[in-house]
Design an enzyme around this catalytic site. Structure first.
Site, PDB file in Angstrom:
ATOM      1  N   CYS A  63       0.835  -1.210   0.000  1.00  0.00           N
ATOM      2  CA  CYS A  63       0.000   0.000   0.000  1.00  0.00           C
ATOM      3  C   CYS A  63       0.871   1.263   0.000  1.00  0.00           C
ATOM      4  CB  CYS A  63      -0.915  -0.008   1.230  1.00  0.00           C
ATOM      5  SG  CYS A  63      -2.002   1.437   1.259  1.00  0.00           S
ATOM      6  N   CYS A  67       0.566   5.176   6.749  1.00  0.00           N
ATOM      7  CA  CYS A  67      -0.033   5.036   8.087  1.00  0.00           C
ATOM      8  C   CYS A  67       0.984   4.344   9.013  1.00  0.00           C
ATOM      9  CB  CYS A  67      -1.326   4.228   8.001  1.00  0.00           C
ATOM     10  SG  CYS A  67      -2.420   4.776   6.663  1.00  0.00           S
ATOM     11  N   CYS A  70       0.689   0.692  10.327  1.00  0.00           N
ATOM     12  CA  CYS A  70       0.204  -0.371   9.440  1.00  0.00           C
ATOM     13  C   CYS A  70       1.303  -1.241   8.831  1.00  0.00           C
ATOM     14  CB  CYS A  70      -0.646   0.220   8.322  1.00  0.00           C
ATOM     15  SG  CYS A  70      -1.411  -1.086   7.325  1.00  0.00           S
ATOM     16  N   CYS A 107     -16.163  -9.241   6.634  1.00  0.00           N
ATOM     17  CA  CYS A 107     -15.560  -7.942   6.320  1.00  0.00           C
ATOM     18  C   CYS A 107     -14.322  -8.135   5.454  1.00  0.00           C
ATOM     19  CB  CYS A 107     -15.135  -7.237   7.602  1.00  0.00           C
ATOM     20  SG  CYS A 107     -16.451  -7.107   8.808  1.00  0.00           S
ATOM     21  N   CYS A 138     -19.260  -6.333   4.709  1.00  0.00           N
ATOM     22  CA  CYS A 138     -18.582  -5.065   5.005  1.00  0.00           C
ATOM     23  C   CYS A 138     -17.327  -5.044   4.144  1.00  0.00           C
ATOM     24  CB  CYS A 138     -18.216  -5.005   6.487  1.00  0.00           C
ATOM     25  SG  CYS A 138     -17.321  -3.502   6.939  1.00  0.00           S
ATOM     26  N   CYS A 198     -19.241   2.247   9.045  1.00  0.00           N
ATOM     27  CA  CYS A 198     -18.453   1.673  10.136  1.00  0.00           C
ATOM     28  C   CYS A 198     -17.223   2.567  10.254  1.00  0.00           C
ATOM     29  CB  CYS A 198     -18.063   0.237   9.788  1.00  0.00           C
ATOM     30  SG  CYS A 198     -16.892  -0.490  10.946  1.00  0.00           S
ATOM     31  N   ARG A 270     -17.532  -1.590  18.601  1.00  0.00           N
ATOM     32  CA  ARG A 270     -16.827  -2.863  18.411  1.00  0.00           C
ATOM     33  C   ARG A 270     -15.472  -2.856  19.119  1.00  0.00           C
ATOM     34  NH1 ARG A 270     -17.453  -6.156  14.008  1.00  0.00           N
ATOM     35  NH2 ARG A 270     -18.343  -4.406  12.884  1.00  0.00           N
TER      36      ARG A 270
HETATM   37  N1  SAM Z   1      -6.482   0.499   3.186  1.00  0.00           N
HETATM   38  C1  SAM Z   1      -7.772   0.802   3.651  1.00  0.00           C
HETATM   39  C2  SAM Z   1      -7.782   2.023   4.553  1.00  0.00           C
HETATM   40  O1  SAM Z   1      -6.850   2.254   5.287  1.00  0.00           O
HETATM   41  O2  SAM Z   1      -8.778   2.742   4.524  1.00  0.00           O
HETATM   42  C3  SAM Z   1      -8.447  -0.346   4.347  1.00  0.00           C
HETATM   43  C4  SAM Z   1      -7.672  -1.317   5.219  1.00  0.00           C
HETATM   44  S1  SAM Z   1      -6.971  -0.651   6.712  1.00  0.00           S
HETATM   45  C5  SAM Z   1      -5.925  -1.949   7.242  1.00  0.00           C
HETATM   46  C6  SAM Z   1      -8.335  -0.557   7.828  1.00  0.00           C
HETATM   47  C7  SAM Z   1      -8.088  -0.022   9.216  1.00  0.00           C
HETATM   48  O3  SAM Z   1      -7.386  -0.982   9.990  1.00  0.00           O
HETATM   49  C8  SAM Z   1      -7.245   1.221   9.358  1.00  0.00           C
HETATM   50  O4  SAM Z   1      -7.964   2.386   9.109  1.00  0.00           O
HETATM   51  C9  SAM Z   1      -6.823   1.165  10.814  1.00  0.00           C
HETATM   52  O5  SAM Z   1      -7.743   1.876  11.615  1.00  0.00           O
HETATM   53  C10 SAM Z   1      -6.868  -0.334  11.134  1.00  0.00           C
HETATM   54  N2  SAM Z   1      -5.525  -0.844  11.407  1.00  0.00           N
HETATM   55  C11 SAM Z   1      -4.536  -1.048  10.504  1.00  0.00           C
HETATM   56  N3  SAM Z   1      -3.420  -1.483  11.107  1.00  0.00           N
HETATM   57  C12 SAM Z   1      -3.692  -1.549  12.427  1.00  0.00           C
HETATM   58  C13 SAM Z   1      -2.932  -1.917  13.571  1.00  0.00           C
HETATM   59  N4  SAM Z   1      -1.649  -2.269  13.483  1.00  0.00           N
HETATM   60  N5  SAM Z   1      -3.521  -1.881  14.791  1.00  0.00           N
HETATM   61  C14 SAM Z   1      -4.829  -1.506  14.895  1.00  0.00           C
HETATM   62  N6  SAM Z   1      -5.585  -1.146  13.854  1.00  0.00           N
HETATM   63  C15 SAM Z   1      -5.028  -1.159  12.632  1.00  0.00           C
HETATM   64 FE1  SF4 Z   2      -2.699   1.316   3.400  1.00  0.00          FE
HETATM   65 FE2  SF4 Z   2      -2.551   0.268   5.809  1.00  0.00          FE
HETATM   66 FE3  SF4 Z   2      -2.988   2.862   5.558  1.00  0.00          FE
HETATM   67 FE4  SF4 Z   2      -4.926   1.095   4.830  1.00  0.00          FE
HETATM   68  S1  SF4 Z   2      -4.109   1.458   6.886  1.00  0.00           S
HETATM   69  S2  SF4 Z   2      -4.235   2.915   3.710  1.00  0.00           S
HETATM   70  S3  SF4 Z   2      -3.636  -0.592   4.092  1.00  0.00           S
HETATM   71  S4  SF4 Z   2      -1.120   1.778   4.920  1.00  0.00           S
END
Ligand code: SAM
Ligand code: SF4
Ligand code: DTB
Length: 335
Positions: A63, A67, A70, A107, A138, A198, A270
């Protein structure tokens, strides 16, 4: 038991919460906060029921977003094995397995900044395949245009997950590749397409209590409360910048869930990612604080979750029942 009279009309729900009021809720004696949160919970939701959802990463890793929590971002070396969009047969098989284990919502998460139209078309096919199994659906695919949200709605998508993640102030410490406003725009597009929202965030990212309260204020002051509010407890992953962040005291997570419960009484809160780090006692307090839903299944998207058996034992021990499919009376109550 919930009756029509107990459920306030949408206009009776507050959307004008101030940060100082919400901080005052966080400051309340824990007994008072939990008592009030559980009382509000029971006015709008069954007291001893938990909705169970299961996650599947339908497209993993690579990706472009940054973030800092992530494991799927290309900016960090985390060892996550990337794969492209899964075929419908594989997704349907995973959904069938989740349904057999008692999950009512499936989901699908994709590590995209924003999908292309053809990617959305392919996800629509996945949504249709899961809907055929009579499960709720979802998806979380990143930012969506109005047309993409409408296409997903036509395919029968029930919920779209798109988190605000943290307060406006703390946001810049966490993500630089998309703005808070980008997220609000996607939420508006999803709402306009009549898909249930959500939306929640992550705690334990080194933010202050003021930031946690700020996130909840943003969520509660959206034009409509999200039907589902995931509170994720950061899953620390080696290689991500947030690995090694001092852990949030468990009772602060409990307070956060209780305050979410009070601010958005009809939403399903949740207890989301990060449960492997929580004792059963902490999770029990989260349910007392008003959590009404969890993810079950050995894996979240890329990180571990308690095993199905462990969770079923926990729910049995607490006398909590899994919500049957579907619950139309208390969730998804769009006016
Ligand atoms: N890429 C898309 C996005 O970010 O909108 C969808 C997938 S992303 C993994 C969905 C959500 O997972 C993120 O917005 C974040 O809130 C949560 N998330 C991701 N990594 C995480 C982590 N290490 N611990 C807790 N929540 C996490
Ligand atoms: Fe990409 Fe992870 Fe951010 Fe979702 S949370 S946009 S998968 S870097
Ligand atoms: C949400 O708020 N939490 C879920 C779901 N929405 C998509 C995701 C949690 C992901 C945890 C990190 C991982 O497993 O990759």
């Amino acid at each position: 038991m919930v009756t029509e009279r107990d459920v306030p009309a949408q206009q009776d729900l507050r959307h004008d919460w101030r940060l100082d009021e919400v901080l005052a809720l966080f400051d309340r004696p824990l007994n008072d906060l939990l008592f009030e949160a559980q009382s509000v919970h029971r006015r709008h939701h069954p007291g001893n029921e938990v909705q169970v959802s299961t996650l599947l990463s339908i497209k993993t890793g690579g990706c472009p977003e940054d973030c800092r929590y992530c494991p799927q971002s290309i900016h960090y070396e985390t060892g996550v094995e990337a794969h492209g969009l899964l075929p419908a047969g594989q997704v349907a098989a995973a959904a069938r397995k989740a349904r057999a284990a008692g999950s009512t919502r499936f989901c699908m998460g994709a590590a995209w900044r924003s999908p292309t139209s053809s990617q959305v078309r392919r996800v629509c096919e996945l949504v249709e395949a899961v809907k055929d199994l009579e499960m709720e659906t979802c998806a979380t695919l990143g930012m969506l245009t109005p047309a993409q949200a409408q296409a997903l709605a036509r395919a029968g998508l029930d919920y779209y997950n798109h988190n605000l993640d943290t307060s406006r102030e703390h946001y810049r410490e966490i993500i630089t590749t998309r703005t808070y406003q980008d997220r609000l725009d996607t939420l508006a597009n999803v709402r306009a397409a009549d898909i249930k929202v959500c939306c929640g965030g992550i705690v334990g990212m080194g933010e202050s209590r003021r930031d946690r309260a700020g996130l909840l204020v943003e969520l509660a002051n959206l034009p409509e409360h999200p039907e589902s509010v995931p509170i994720n407890h950061l899953v620390q992953v080696e290689g991500t910048p947030l690995d090694g962040t001092p852990r949030l005291p468990p009772l602060e997570l409990v307070r956060c869930i209780a305050v979410a419960r009070l601010l958005m009484p009809r939403s399903v809160v949740r207890l989301s990612a990060g449960r492997t780090e929580l004792s059963e006692e902490t999770q029990a307090l989260c349910f007392l604080a008003g959590a009404g839903s969890i993810f079950c299944g050995d894996q979240l998207l890329t990180t571990p979750n308690p095993s199905f058996d462990t969770d079923m034992e926990m729910l049995d021990g607490l006398g909590l029942e899994r919500q049957a499919m579907p619950r139309r009376s208390t969730e998804g109550l769009r006016p």
